[in-house]
Design an enzyme around this catalytic site. Structure first.
Site, PDB file in Angstrom:
ATOM      1  N   PHE A 134      80.725 -41.040  74.130  1.00 23.05           N
ATOM      2  CA  PHE A 134      81.398 -42.299  73.797  1.00 23.05           C
ATOM      3  C   PHE A 134      81.639 -43.069  75.088  1.00 23.05           C
ATOM      4  CE2 PHE A 134      85.355 -44.684  72.918  1.00 23.05           C
ATOM      5  CZ  PHE A 134      85.151 -45.165  71.630  1.00 23.05           C
ATOM      6  N   GLU A 368      92.276 -41.378  77.281  1.00 28.69           N
ATOM      7  CA  GLU A 368      92.699 -41.812  75.935  1.00 28.69           C
ATOM      8  C   GLU A 368      94.013 -42.589  75.978  1.00 28.69           C
ATOM      9  OE1 GLU A 368      91.226 -41.530  73.066  1.00 28.69           O
ATOM     10  OE2 GLU A 368      89.768 -39.916  73.227  1.00 28.69           O
TER      11      GLU A 368
END
Ligand code: TGC
Ligand code: FAD
Length: 389
Positions: A134, A368
């Site tokens: 990703f 994140e």
């Protein structure tokens, strides 16, 4: 059962789990004990990911575990969270691998892809035959991905991509990269397969954290893609941010696993290690640290279980996930640092898992959404004032 992997359940939260959820957790715990622990220090030292574990992880239904259809296990979110908890009790890099495959790469296709793309990629990814990564972060754009410089321009029916993504988990071992790029209308996503001309990867070495996980740079130089490589439903920053919500959910659970291993190790160690003619665990300062660890792990478990139920009921908001990710990772990091201290000199060697978890959790606190980014997300939610603008 390796002693450090044993459960910690001070408030009998097990009673709130179904037998299926408990069975899933116990299966993954056994997998971590038998297959991961014997080799994790070797991989951590060598800066390698244990690719040989991928088929077994797939067999256990870990990839896309909470996705329904397309060959995925379709488990509920409690089970998915418990899987992440047990994987990270072994090593954060292992949980990272599963998070990226499931919640970032597979979910990106599931939520933003065409029916053809879902049918082509998801069953193979669930079987672990195709690995995904990703690519959102860039060298100059981390906390503010909206500033990304990677560009996609139309070329007939297809697209041409240029840019660099950095700090990408699984980058060089991925068969397909989800690459987020700017087009005239804003941000959108693409599927870039390994071997596409102009697309290359370079691993980042010298990490002190997440050494048993591959982290890479993705380089895109005039990468020509067919129209079928575009994710048609990815429109705007909410495309990648929606995937981050899924992955952050798993991280909130995972951090508890790492913290639990550190707590169990510190408890065992201080009960057996004697100084001043009695066990360290008999000293008030040591007990205070152990009680703080127990308290924070238990609070984290409760937050996760409630979060899972909200998610299963469709009531979870991204801000709930920010709360859980921010708190649980930060507390896990503090627990790991305390545990390392309590082991004295033994706390710095790989005979014990604590320093590996401590170093890994430095990354988990950063990726994140950093601790402070989640503070500002929550601050915006409760005040209505946007500190990012
Ligand atoms: P903002 O205006 O807040 O939002 C833009 C649009 O997105 C929507 N949105 C979300 N949607 C779903 N889930 C979320 N969590 C969402 N957060 C926001 C929002 O409603 C809006 O939609 P619309 O329709 O109005 O357009 O955007 P902003 O530019 O102000 O950014 C906000 C900020 C700072 C919170 C965001 O950019 C952020 O989260 N930054 C942190 C970046 C980050 O977490 N990067 C992670 C990269 S991936 C990674 O680290 C993988 S590690 C994997 C592993 O190994 O486990
Ligand atoms: P910066 O954004 O430069 O932040 C530096 C510091 O400034 C932090 O303390 C931050 O909290 C603070 N800061 C930033 N903005 C503000 C503000 N507005 N107010 C106050 N303080 C602020 N990315 C991917 O896309 N895919 C991956 O698979 C992936 N895997 C990763 C694996 C590893 C091992 C690591 C370390 C990172 C990975 N990342 C990945 C990247 C990760 O998401 C970013 O590192 C993270 O989002 C932070 O960005 P940054 O490192 O550029 O830090």
């Amino acid at each position: 059962m390796a002693e450090s992997l044993r459960d910690l359940d001070y408030f009998s939260l097990d009673d709130l789990l179904t037998s299926e959820e408990r069975a899933t957790r116990d299966t993954v715990k056994r997998f971590v004990q038998r297959e991961v622990l014997p080799q994790i220090e070797r991989h951590f030292a060598a800066e390698t990911f244990a690719v040989e574990l991928i088929p077994q992880m797939a067999e256990l239904g870990m990839f896309g575990a909470n996705i329904k259809g397309y060959g995925c296990a379709g488990m509920n979110n409690v089970s998915y969270g418990l899987i992440m908890q047990e994987l990270e009790a072994g090593d954060s890099g292992l949980r990272s691998f599963a998070s990226v495959q499931s919640s970032l790469a597979m979910y990106a296709i599931y939520a933003n892809g065409s029916e053809d793309q879902k049918k082509r990629y998801l069953p193979e990814m669930a079987k672990g035959r195709l690995i995904g990564c990703f690519g959102l972060t860039e060298p100059d754009h981390g906390s503010d991905p909206g500033g990304m410089e990677t560009r996609a321009r139309k070329d007939g029916d297809g697209w041409i991509l240029n840019g660099t993504k950095r700090w990408i988990t699984n980058g060089s071992i991925a068969d397909v990269a989800i690459v987020w790029a700017k087009v005239d209308q804003g941000i959108t996503g693409f599927l870039v397969e390994r071997g596409t001309p102009g697309f290359s990867t370079r691993d980042i070495h010298g990490k002190f954290s997440m050494r048993a996980s591959i982290t890479s740079e993705l380089i895109l130089e005039d990468v020509r893609l067919p129209a079928s490589a575009h994710l048609p439903n990815a429109r705007g920053l909410k495309g990648p941010l929606g995937c981050l919500t899924q992955a952050r959910y798993g991280i909130a659970w995972g951090a508890i696993g790492a913290a639990r291993t550190c707590f169990n190790t510190a408890l065992d160690y201080t009960k057996s290690r004697k100084q001043f003619s009695r066990p360290l665990a008999g000293f008030q300062l040591v007990q205070s640290k152990l009680v703080n660890m127990l308290t924070e792990i238990t609070k984290g478990q409760m937050v996760c279980l409630r979060l899972a139920h909200l998610k299963d009921q469709g009531k979870m908001r991204p801000e709930h996930v920010s709360f859980a990710k921010r708190n649980n990772v930060n507390e896990a990091l503090k627990i790991a640092r305390d545990a390392r201290d309590m082991l004295g000199a033994n706390g710095i060697v790989n005979e014990y898992p604590v320093i590996r978890h401590m170093m890994n959790l430095e990354t988990v606190n950063t990726y994140e959404g950093t601790f402070d980014v989640h503070t500002l997300i929550l601050g915006r939610d409760i005040t209505g004032e946007n500190a990012f603008e």
